[in-house]
Enzyme design. Structure first.
Site, PDB file in Angstrom:
ATOM      1  N   HIS A 180       0.833  -1.223   0.000  1.00  0.00           N
ATOM      2  CA  HIS A 180       0.000   0.000   0.000  1.00  0.00           C
ATOM      3  C   HIS A 180       0.861   1.264   0.000  1.00  0.00           C
ATOM      4  CE1 HIS A 180      -3.269  -2.506   2.257  1.00  0.00           C
ATOM      5  NE2 HIS A 180      -3.548  -2.478   0.962  1.00  0.00           N
ATOM      6  N   ARG A 241      -7.995 -12.097   6.123  1.00  0.00           N
ATOM      7  CA  ARG A 241      -6.626 -12.495   6.504  1.00  0.00           C
ATOM      8  C   ARG A 241      -6.436 -12.353   8.006  1.00  0.00           C
ATOM      9  NH1 ARG A 241      -3.697  -8.470   2.308  1.00  0.00           N
ATOM     10  NH2 ARG A 241      -5.468  -8.533   0.907  1.00  0.00           N
ATOM     11  N   GLU A 388      -4.611   6.255  -5.407  1.00  0.00           N
ATOM     12  CA  GLU A 388      -3.372   5.651  -5.879  1.00  0.00           C
ATOM     13  C   GLU A 388      -3.136   5.951  -7.356  1.00  0.00           C
ATOM     14  OE1 GLU A 388      -5.059   2.263  -3.955  1.00  0.00           O
ATOM     15  OE2 GLU A 388      -3.095   1.583  -3.306  1.00  0.00           O
TER      16      GLU A 388
END
Ligand code: ADP
Length: 400
Positions: A180, A241, A388
């Site tokens: 990230h 996760r 991003e």
């Protein structure tokens, strides 16, 4: 200057065409289900209607041809032909230890991305397919790779090393890489801009909380630590996760459940985290809805996630020697007032005080961007939508 940003996944290809004059997104979209049945492309150009088109998309090359057709179409398009695109910026997952910034792609760079497949077996091959498709269709257009790992290459050795036998670092490159990075870099720069300070004077903690979630400690604009590690499995518990757990649990479960490596990896990556704890969903909207109906395990999952964020904020305040800015971004960070509130609760002792009214109303009033701390909070707490693609476009433009 117009920059095309490409984010190629294993079965999808997302794109944005950005005019760097005013950083306006001229068009964006996604080709989905590449190589599967029912593949389709969704496209939206500025000032024009969205369109969706179902067709056979066998490869990333097919997908890219459709993207270029959409961008230059007389009905949906925004440019006359592809010569208007000055460069293509590619999101690439893993740059290993080689890349600490974006780089112009040539054969040597492509080889290093190939070499790093071992570190990102799901992502780098897809990224390479995107790059190779673009190189075939636009052989004369400069291509730039912007790596998710690059921003964290500034971490000092005591942050990135694991206390394993040193030879595994030398032999296999086992170390913390962090992910990230493009998002953490973007929001850190944006926070400095929003509070009117030079980033070189700031200690920043950035919380990127999406399906995948990571926290970064940013000092003078550079990452000095981050919660994800050798892979994106470490750190916070996430949608599916497990995040950081006692590593001995892995061998214990392998023995007890007779798992092979694939099965244990599936448990840790796909059926743990918020999904595993709640038994309902890994999606925060579902969890919040269930928690509102008093579902105990959904509440527990949210509390575990928020508590873990709080611990990282404490740890990184120490690592940074104090904190000036705390940032929340990505799907959960931008939208979940509950997570922001729970993870900051009780942190007045390090100067973090949230204004509940601002926290509750930031999405409606300020389009999800702004300061949510009280005026007397020593630490400025900000919500900043990540971008991003814009960061990739900026780095690409700067490089060419
Ligand atoms: P990724 O890019 O890692 O797939 P995103 O940044 O899109 O993830 O974030 C997805 C997460 O954000 C999901 O858990 C989703 O439920 C959560 N989210 C999105 N909108 C909201 C909302 N309004 N309230 C709470 N959580 C939300």
């Amino acid at each position: 200057m117009k920059i095309l940003v490409i984010n190629a996944g294993s079965s999808s290809l997302k794109y944005q065409l950005i005019d760097m004059k005013n950083e306006l997104v001229l068009a964006k979209g996604i080709a989905e289900r590449i190589g599967m049945d029912q593949s389709l492309i969704k496209h939206k150009s500025v000032g024009k209607d969205k369109f969706e088109f179902k067709t056979i998309i066998k490869t990333h090359l097919d997908a890219l041809k459709l993207v270029l057709d959409a961008l230059t179409s007389s009905v949906h398009g925004v440019i006359a032909d592809m010569s208007e695109v000055s460069a293509v910026g590619h999101r690439v997952a893993h740059g290993g230890e080689t890349f600490s910034m974006g780089t112009l792609i040539n054969d040597k760079v492509l080889k290093v991305i190939h070499d790093n497949i071992v570190l990102a077996p799901l992502h780098n091959p897809a990224n390479i397919m995107g790059i190779e498709a673009c190189m075939r269709i636009m052989p004369n257009t400069p291509m730039v790779a912007v790596f998710d790992t690059a921003f964290h290459q500034s971490m000092p050795k005591e942050s990135f090393m694991y206390a394993l036998p040193y030879e595994y670092y030398e032999k296999y490159g086992i170390r913390r890489y962090g992910f990230h990075g493009t998002s953490h870099k973007y929001v850190a720069q944006r926070a400095a801009f929003l509070i009117g300070k030079d980033i070189s004077s700031l200690n920043i903690i950035s919380c990127h909380l999406g399906n995948g979630a990571s926290i970064a400690a940013v000092k003078t604009g550079k990452s000095i630590d981050t919660s994800m590690g050798f892979t994106p499995l470490e750190g916070l518990p996430m949608g599916t996760r497990c995040g950081s757990i006692d590593p001995a649990i892995v061998s214990f479960l392998i023995e007890k459940e007779n798992f092979d490596t694939k099965q244990i990896n599936n448990v840790l990556n796909k059926s743990s985290g918020m999904l595993g704890v709640s038994g309902i969903s890994g999606d925060f909207r579902d969890l919040e809805a269930a928690a509102a109906l008093d579902n105990k395990r959904a509440k527990l999952a949210i509390e575990m996630f928020s508590y873990s964020i709080k611990k990282y904020i404490g740890a990184y305040s120490a690592a940074l020697g104090g904190v000036d800015c705390l940032i929340f971004t990505a799907g959960i960070g931008e939208n979940s007032l509950m997570v922001r509130k729970l993870s900051c609760c009780g942190l007045d002792f390090i100067g973090i005080k949230i204004d509940n009214e601002k926290n509750n109303s930031i999405d409606e009033i300020l389009c999800n961007e702004g300061i949510i701390s009280t005026s007397d909070s020593a630490v400025k707490v900000l919500v900043i939508p990540t971008n991003e693609e814009l960061m990739i476009a900026r780095e690409t433009a700067a490089l060419i």
